[in-house]
Design a protein around this motif. Structure first.
Motif, PDB file in Angstrom:
ATOM      1  N   GLN A  18      15.190   3.275   8.345  1.00 47.31           N
ATOM      2  CA  GLN A  18      14.189   2.502   9.093  1.00 47.31           C
ATOM      3  C   GLN A  18      12.965   2.212   8.227  1.00 47.31           C
ATOM      4  O   GLN A  18      12.409   1.114   8.266  1.00 47.31           O
ATOM      5  CB  GLN A  18      13.745   3.280  10.341  1.00 47.31           C
ATOM      6  N   GLN A  71       2.739   6.346   6.369  1.00 50.47           N
ATOM      7  CA  GLN A  71       2.466   6.020   7.767  1.00 50.47           C
ATOM      8  C   GLN A  71       3.772   5.726   8.521  1.00 50.47           C
ATOM      9  O   GLN A  71       3.947   6.171   9.643  1.00 50.47           O
ATOM     10  CB  GLN A  71       1.524   4.816   7.851  1.00 50.47           C
ATOM     11  N   ILE A  72       4.672   5.009   7.872  1.00 48.16           N
ATOM     12  CA  ILE A  72       5.933   4.674   8.539  1.00 48.16           C
ATOM     13  C   ILE A  72       6.755   5.949   8.781  1.00 48.16           C
ATOM     14  O   ILE A  72       7.303   6.153   9.861  1.00 48.16           O
ATOM     15  CB  ILE A  72       6.714   3.626   7.723  1.00 48.16           C
ATOM     16  N   ARG A  96      10.658  -5.648   5.138  1.00 45.05           N
ATOM     17  CA  ARG A  96      10.141  -6.651   6.049  1.00 45.05           C
ATOM     18  C   ARG A  96       8.697  -6.995   5.678  1.00 45.05           C
ATOM     19  O   ARG A  96       8.298  -8.157   5.678  1.00 45.05           O
ATOM     20  CB  ARG A  96      10.195  -6.084   7.477  1.00 45.05           C
ATOM     21  N   GLU A  97       7.923  -5.960   5.341  1.00 46.98           N
ATOM     22  CA  GLU A  97       6.539  -6.191   4.932  1.00 46.98           C
ATOM     23  C   GLU A  97       6.476  -7.010   3.641  1.00 46.98           C
ATOM     24  O   GLU A  97       5.567  -7.795   3.452  1.00 46.98           O
ATOM     25  CB  GLU A  97       5.815  -4.854   4.697  1.00 46.98           C
ATOM     26  N   ASN A 144       0.847  -1.192   0.000  1.00 51.48           N
ATOM     27  CA  ASN A 144       0.000   0.000   0.000  1.00 51.48           C
ATOM     28  C   ASN A 144       0.886   1.247   0.000  1.00 51.48           C
ATOM     29  O   ASN A 144       1.724   1.418   0.881  1.00 51.48           O
ATOM     30  CB  ASN A 144      -0.867  -0.043   1.264  1.00 51.48           C
ATOM     31  N   ARG A 169       0.360   4.137   0.862  1.00 49.78           N
ATOM     32  CA  ARG A 169       0.190   4.966   2.069  1.00 49.78           C
ATOM     33  C   ARG A 169       0.998   4.433   3.248  1.00 49.78           C
ATOM     34  O   ARG A 169       1.246   5.150   4.208  1.00 49.78           O
ATOM     35  CB  ARG A 169      -1.284   5.024   2.460  1.00 49.78           C
ATOM     36  N   LEU A 170       1.381   3.146   3.155  1.00 50.22           N
ATOM     37  CA  LEU A 170       2.143   2.547   4.250  1.00 50.22           C
ATOM     38  C   LEU A 170       3.458   3.301   4.454  1.00 50.22           C
ATOM     39  O   LEU A 170       3.930   3.499   5.567  1.00 50.22           O
ATOM     40  CB  LEU A 170       2.418   1.071   3.948  1.00 50.22           C
ATOM     41  N   ARG A 195       8.575  -9.255   2.655  1.00 51.96           N
ATOM     42  CA  ARG A 195       9.561 -10.339   2.718  1.00 51.96           C
ATOM     43  C   ARG A 195       9.157 -11.591   1.943  1.00 51.96           C
ATOM     44  O   ARG A 195      10.012 -12.271   1.389  1.00 51.96           O
ATOM     45  CB  ARG A 195       9.922 -10.677   4.158  1.00 51.96           C
ATOM     46  N   ARG A 207       5.154 -16.758  12.133  1.00 49.82           N
ATOM     47  CA  ARG A 207       5.918 -15.986  13.099  1.00 49.82           C
ATOM     48  C   ARG A 207       5.516 -16.356  14.520  1.00 49.82           C
ATOM     49  O   ARG A 207       4.334 -16.443  14.820  1.00 49.82           O
ATOM     50  CB  ARG A 207       5.680 -14.503  12.894  1.00 49.82           C
ATOM     51  N   LEU A 254      11.581  -1.500   7.194  1.00 46.68           N
ATOM     52  CA  LEU A 254      10.221  -1.952   7.510  1.00 46.68           C
ATOM     53  C   LEU A 254       9.453  -2.342   6.253  1.00 46.68           C
ATOM     54  O   LEU A 254       8.696  -3.311   6.257  1.00 46.68           O
ATOM     55  CB  LEU A 254       9.466  -0.855   8.282  1.00 46.68           C
TER      56      LEU A 254
END
Lengths: 367, 232
Positions: B143, B133-134, B150-151, B127, B129-130, B153, B230, B147
């Protein structure tokens, strides 16, 4: 001295803000100030530029033109945006959680800031509990319902103890009962913490529920910014009037003024309005549908309402528990009446009725 | 039919009797393709991420070049790498032709567009927008990238698998730039081609089996990371 006190009160200031996209101006705000501790609600229809304004103020979008000050500090190219963003928090319409547990999501902003583990734990648990999602802490964020996900997103923002909170339609994606509950919850948190909030929404009721001041943004311009009762009671222009729920907005001319009451000619009729407007003035006559009463022609007796106009029903439409009736009095007047009244009057298109409203219910806007 | 049965049985004998030459070929295959994949990840993941997250004039042309590169014929790569490394070529002074290093370069050229293209797709599937947001959560640029990766992955691991698959299964370029020299540049694919052309099917089958098992092991490992639930 005066200026110092002023900058202390103002946390965020914008001047000459212009955002263009593909050569088109989507936002044009000559000046805007947000005071410490206030909740500023910006309302406007879809595509009015609300999100653009919010992203710009939250330093997530660089304006094409204009200047911003945060806490007296000018935002220029040399400023450390990350450091400033760490004093803010943003909640979007979509919860935008990461593929982590609820707990980890709420703790994420604190982790990015390098807040020590014990402090992080304390604050994360506090906000998980405060927003009623503590029992979901270990749940993967992707398994949450819409309401739970948005609470997580809100907890994540509140956990940062931001100096200013930006809310971009955070309740729009929620179903009606959840929405009311979350709005109440957020309202209580904002009041308790006194956190400065800029809140954009297309929903008038949400703005009224939370806003200390309300700004109406239409077509990228802030058409009015004032206390809620001013914006809703005396809108500055017909566009604002239409957006704040005034359904009758018609042009007219003031033909007489006496003892605080102006007589306005609209089409071939004369309407009386409590307003200080002198003859010759061109005005917009604004009337809320809930302030209009309908009477059947033969029962229309004496009443304190100064305005009585005969007309015929043009349209009858159900509106929830009520009925919205459009009456042609030479110009259209919209009335909102109960279903019982509508049945009693047995309203059908073409039927003659008397439209009645108080002179104090009429709001005049100079043209 | 006999050919296959005999081939299979001889292959198993070869594998379990510890044929030194076979093990050298296996080891070199892993080393060359592993190094090439690693390099292609170092180049392709940042490149794909950059292409996914930024907009600049000419971006679309580069994206379509990358997409074309995902299907780059190994023979063409082999030809150009050979010319580059040829004694009188622009990089001839490096004296890399017919060395494992030359094979690493060729396989890297083949795998990098695959990794880049799949990384691009993986990051673009997030997304948009993510990212905002981050950043709004106070992330630094580094960072944020971490992230986002990681999303993404799961598809990123698919990119790793496809890159490794492209490198280790490639043969044309390896023969051209490596020369299939025994004990030096002979890998599973080039050895299979040679044994087959000699009619030495048992050895060819043994080599192919090893290649399959190798890919299966590597991909099983990566899949186990990708599909791992996870711990909560």
């Amino acid at each position: 001295m005066e200026e110092a006190r002023d900058s202390n009160r103002t946390i965020l200031r914008a001047e000459g803000l212009v955002v263009q996209r593909a050569g088109r101006t989507v936002l044009d705000i000559p000046a805007l100030e947000v005071s410490r501790g206030e909740v500023l609600a910006i309302i406007g229809p879809n595509g009015a530029g609300k999100s653009t304004l919010l992203l710009t103020l939250a330093l997530l979008l660089s304006p094409t033109e204009g200047r911003l000050w945060f806490d007296g500090l000018p935002i220029d190219r040399r400023v450390d945006r990350v450091a400033l963003r760490r004093r803010m928090a943003v909640v979007f319409q979509e919860p935008l959680l990461l593929d982590l547990s609820v707990y980890e999501n709420v703790a994420l902003g604190l982790q990015l800031r390098g807040v020590p583990a014990s402090e992080r734990r304390r604050r994360t648990w506090y906000w998980l509990e405060r927003l009623g999602i503590a029992e979901l802490a270990q749940r993967p964020a992707r398994d949450l319902s819409g309401g739970e996900a948005q609470r997580t997103s809100l907890a994540r923002a509140f956990a940062l103890s931001p100096e200013i909170l930006f809310l971009d339609e955070p309740f729009a994606g929620l179903d009606a009962p959840t929405r009311v509950e979350v709005i109440d919850h957020v309202g209580a948190v904002i009041r308790d913490t006194g956190i400065t909030t800029v809140f954009v929404t297309h929903d008038r009721d949400e703005a009224l529920a939370l806003g200390d001041r309300i700004g109406v943004l239409i077509g990228g311009r802030l058409l009015q910014l004032d206390r809620p009762e001013v914006v809703f009671g005396t809108p500055a222009n017909p566009e604002v009037a239409a957006f704040v729920g005034i359904e009758t907005v018609v042009p007219g001319h003031v033909i007489a003024y006496r003892d605080g009451v102006a007589s306005v000619q609209v089409a071939q009729r004369v309407i009386e309005a409590v307003a200080e407007m002198h003859p010759g003035r061109a005005v917009w006559v604004c009337l809320r549908p809930e302030d209009v009463t309908l009477l059947s022609e033969n029962t229309a007796g004496e009443s304190s309402a100064r305005n009585r106009l005969t007309g015929h029903v043009v349209r009858v439409r159900p509106a929830g528990t009520q009925v919205r009736v459009t009456v042609d009095c030479g110009f259209p007047v919209v009335a909102l009446i109960t279903q019982t009244s509508a049945q009693k009057l047995s309203l059908i298109p073409g039927q003659s009725v008397v439209v009645s409203f108080k002179a104090s219910a009429v709001h005049l806007i100079g043209r | 039919m006999d050919l296959i049965v005999e081939g299979l049985s001889r292959a198993i004998v070869l594998l379990f009797t510890g044929d030194a030459e076979l093990w050298r070929v296996i080891w070199l295959s892993l080393l060359v393709s592993g190094t090439a994949t690693l390099l292609s990840l170092l180049l392709g993941i940042p490149a794909g991420t950059f292409l996914a997250l930024t907009d600049f004039p000419g971006r679309r042309i580069i994206v379509s070049l990358v997409n074309t590169g995902m299907g780059l014929p190994p023979i063409v790569v082999g030809l150009f790498v050979t010319i580059l490394l040829w004694r009188s070529g622009p990089l001839g002074f490096l004296r890399l032709l017919y060395t494992p290093a030359a094979m690493v370069i060729a396989q890297c050229v083949i795998a990098t567009p695959i990794v880049t293209g799949l990384t691009l797709a993986a990051m673009q599937a997030l997304n948009p927008r993510l990212r905002l947001q981050i950043l709004a959560l106070g992330a630094t640029r580094f960072q944020m990238l971490w992230l986002l990766m990681r999303e993404a992955r799961l598809p990123l691991l698919a990119a790793v698998m496809a890159g490794f698959g492209g490198a280790i299964s490639e043969v044309g370029a390896s023969i051209m730039v490596g020369g299939n020299i025994q004990g030096q540049t002979r890998v599973l694919t080039t050895a299979t081609v040679m044994e087959t052309s000699r009619g030495n099917f048992a050895m060819a089958i043994a080599l192919s089996l090893v290649l399959l098992v190798l890919m299966l092991c590597v991909n099983a490992f990566l899949t186990s990371i990708q599909q791992r639930k996870r711990p909560l």
